[in-house]
Scaffold this active site. Structure first.
Site, short mmCIF file in Angstrom:
data_model
loop_
_atom_site.label_atom_id
_atom_site.label_comp_id
_atom_site.label_asym_id
_atom_site.label_seq_id
_atom_site.Cartn_x
_atom_site.Cartn_y
_atom_site.Cartn_z
N GLY A 1 -10.37 -9.32 -1.68
CA GLY A 1 -9.39 -9.82 -0.72
C GLY A 1 -8.68 -11.11 -1.04
O GLY A 1 -7.47 -11.13 -1.26
N ARG B 1 0.83 -1.23 0.00
CA ARG B 1 0.00 0.00 0.00
C ARG B 1 0.85 1.26 0.00
O ARG B 1 0.45 2.28 -0.57
CB ARG B 1 -0.94 -0.01 1.20
CG ARG B 1 -2.05 -1.01 0.98
CD ARG B 1 -3.01 -1.04 2.13
NE ARG B 1 -4.16 -1.84 1.77
CZ ARG B 1 -5.05 -2.30 2.61
NH1 ARG B 1 -4.92 -2.04 3.90
NH2 ARG B 1 -6.07 -3.02 2.20
N GLY C 1 -13.37 -4.25 -0.27
CA GLY C 1 -14.77 -3.80 -0.16
C GLY C 1 -15.11 -2.75 -1.20
O GLY C 1 -16.19 -2.78 -1.79
N LYS D 1 -19.14 -17.80 -0.52
CA LYS D 1 -20.59 -17.54 -0.41
C LYS D 1 -21.20 -16.83 -1.61
O LYS D 1 -20.68 -15.84 -2.08
CB LYS D 1 -20.84 -16.69 0.82
CG LYS D 1 -20.62 -17.43 2.10
CD LYS D 1 -21.00 -16.55 3.26
CE LYS D 1 -20.88 -17.31 4.57
NZ LYS D 1 -20.98 -16.41 5.71
P1 AMP Z 1 -14.81 -15.14 -0.10
O1 AMP Z 1 -14.33 -14.35 1.09
O2 AMP Z 1 -16.27 -15.34 -0.15
O3 AMP Z 1 -14.20 -14.63 -1.40
O4 AMP Z 1 -14.23 -16.60 0.13
C1 AMP Z 1 -12.88 -16.91 0.14
C2 AMP Z 1 -12.72 -18.21 0.86
O5 AMP Z 1 -13.45 -19.21 0.17
C3 AMP Z 1 -11.28 -18.71 0.91
O6 AMP Z 1 -10.85 -18.65 2.24
C4 AMP Z 1 -11.40 -20.17 0.43
O7 AMP Z 1 -10.71 -21.08 1.26
C5 AMP Z 1 -12.88 -20.43 0.51
N1 AMP Z 1 -13.32 -21.49 -0.41
C6 AMP Z 1 -13.12 -21.56 -1.73
N2 AMP Z 1 -13.61 -22.71 -2.23
C7 AMP Z 1 -14.15 -23.40 -1.20
C8 AMP Z 1 -14.78 -24.67 -1.06
N3 AMP Z 1 -14.97 -25.44 -2.11
N4 AMP Z 1 -15.18 -25.04 0.17
C9 AMP Z 1 -14.97 -24.25 1.24
N5 AMP Z 1 -14.38 -23.05 1.17
C10 AMP Z 1 -13.96 -22.62 -0.02
#
Ligand code: AMP
Length: 395
Positions: free
Chosen positions: A353, A35, A376, A197
């Site tokens: 992130g 940064r 964000g 998610k």
């Molecule tokens: P997000 O913050 O929603 O972008 O999610 C990122 C996180 O999703 C990372 O820490 C990954 O380990 C997790 N992730 C990715 N694929 C999977 C999966 N198939 N099952 C569980 N966690 C996952």
């Protein structure tokens, strides 16, 4: 877009909102200087014109004044990176600060103390912003990471600089990169969304469906789609209450002519652990006791084909649990494909992130067109929102 390039800073004091919210170790050493490096081009432009810089930032989430969160910890890092010995003042408003600013000469840099030592910063307090505004002739916002917040230093302060406010080089580049993906894009445009998610990315999906030709849905969020379509996902991560939403997205995509690519196979494990037993399974046939933790080989191939045909790519979110070596392969393969496609002339933007962390960890940062610095803020722009920090400059 008005940027620092449109101003001559000779004998001017630039009040620059930077994002120096950097990680520190237990001895208060900066562990990642990205940064600080990212803010350097703006600072150098001002200094080279013959102006001086007053740098303001937040650091962490302090509750009131706390030495742990003092920006004094980063003086040496900033000085080393910019090659100018940075002056520091242990406050960010008031007479003492105004005096230090008055004594600042051309070519000098003054770093202010953590803005969030004052609650007024996050509240967007106008009086606090007005006090900040006394510290510069021209206001420059170069902090993309906080551009989605209507805080005093990121947004409110701008109203006191009518005709004397602009974007820093970093913020301008962030805005241009997102524009290159969402509005001035060369087709075919592909968005790749992964991560855990669907719910956290639903607004992004809704906004980008009008703008992309292909949407790859990978990672944990793909299982909500697979289950909604009748597949057996075993113990894979899933948001049951979002299945209907997933079906609606598929329907809407079809109506809009957007091709959605879901994984067709997975690396499944019998435990959420790097040492678990592993099998490659069809995405629709994961038995109970097993969970999909990474994209399988056929999926990687399909995603690679889509990526290689694309002229514009947006990537947000990993394709698997990349933090564990056993499940990092899909994310690495995707990074390889995007790097290859970028080499062939495609514009690739990585943001949000975890994908940024993955891109850095696996050495793809220099092989893609642009890596966004704001998680964000980037997501909110992808959702189609106008960020207050950006609007305040444009007003
Ligand atoms: P997000 O913050 O929603 O972008 O999610 C990122 C996180 O999703 C990372 O820490 C990954 O380990 C997790 N992730 C990715 N694929 C999977 C999966 N198939 N099952 C569980 N966690 C996952």
């Amino acid at each position: 877009m008005i940027t620092v390039n449109d101003f001559d800073f000779e004998n001017k004091k630039a009040l620059i909102r930077v994002d120096f919210n950097v990680p520190l170790d237990t001895e208060f050493n900066v562990t990642d200087t990205t940064r600080i490096e990212a803010a350097t081009p703006t600072i150098l432009k001002v200094l080279e014109d013959g102006g001086s810089c007053i740098l303001m930032s937040h650091l962490g989430r302090p509750k009131g004044v706390s030495s742990e969160f003092s920006l004094s910890h980063i003086i040496d890092s900033v000085s080393e990176i910019i090659w100018v010995q940075v002056k520091f003042i242990n406050d960010c408003i008031g007479e003492k600060v105004e005096e230090a600013v008055a004594n600042l000469e051309a070519g000098e840099i003054l770093l202010l103390e953590n803005l969030r030592f004052y609650d007024e910063e996050k509240k967007g307090d106008v009086t606090f912003a007005q006090q900040l505004s006394k510290l510069g002739d021209i206001y420059v916002n170069d902090a993309f990471g906080t551009a989605h917040r209507a805080h005093a230093s990121t947004t409110i302060v701008a109203q006191f600089f009518e005709g004397n406010k602009c974007f820093g080089k970093l913020l301008a580049k962030e805005i241009e990169s997102i524009k290159k993906v969402l509005s001035d894009s060369e087709k075919p445009v592909t968005a790749i969304l992964g991560g855990s998610k669907v719910s956290s990315k639903i607004t992004v999906i809704e906004n980008i469906l009008d703008k992309v030709d292909h949407l790859i849905v990978g990672g944990g969020m793909s299982f909500t789609f697979v289950k909604a379509l009748g597949g057996k996902i075993g113990n894979s991560i899933c948001e049951d209450d979002k299945q209907e939403m997933a079906l609606n997205i598929l329907k809407e995509a079809k109506e809009k002519g957007v091709k959605i690519h879901l994984p067709v196979d997975v690396i499944a494990a019998d435990d959420f652990s790097n040492d678990a037993n592993i099998k490659v399974l069809d995405i629709n046939e994961i038995p109970d006791g097993w969970q999909g933790l990474d994209a399988g080989p056929k999926s990687r191939e399909i995603f690679n084909e889509v990526v290689m045909q694309s002229k514009t790519i947006l990537w947000n979110g990993p394709l698997g649990v990349f933090e564990m070596e056993s499940f990092a392969g899909g994310t690495i393969a995707l990074g390889d494909s995007i790097s290859e496609s970028t080499k062939k002339g495609c514009f690739s933007l990585v943001g949000g992130g975890d994908s940024v962390a993955a891109v850095k960890q696996f050495g793809f940062a220099d092989k893609v067109s642009y890596v966004s610095t704001g998680g964000g803020a980037m997501l909110e722009m992808l959702e189609g929102k106008t960020l207050p920090g950006i609007e305040a400059i444009l007003k």
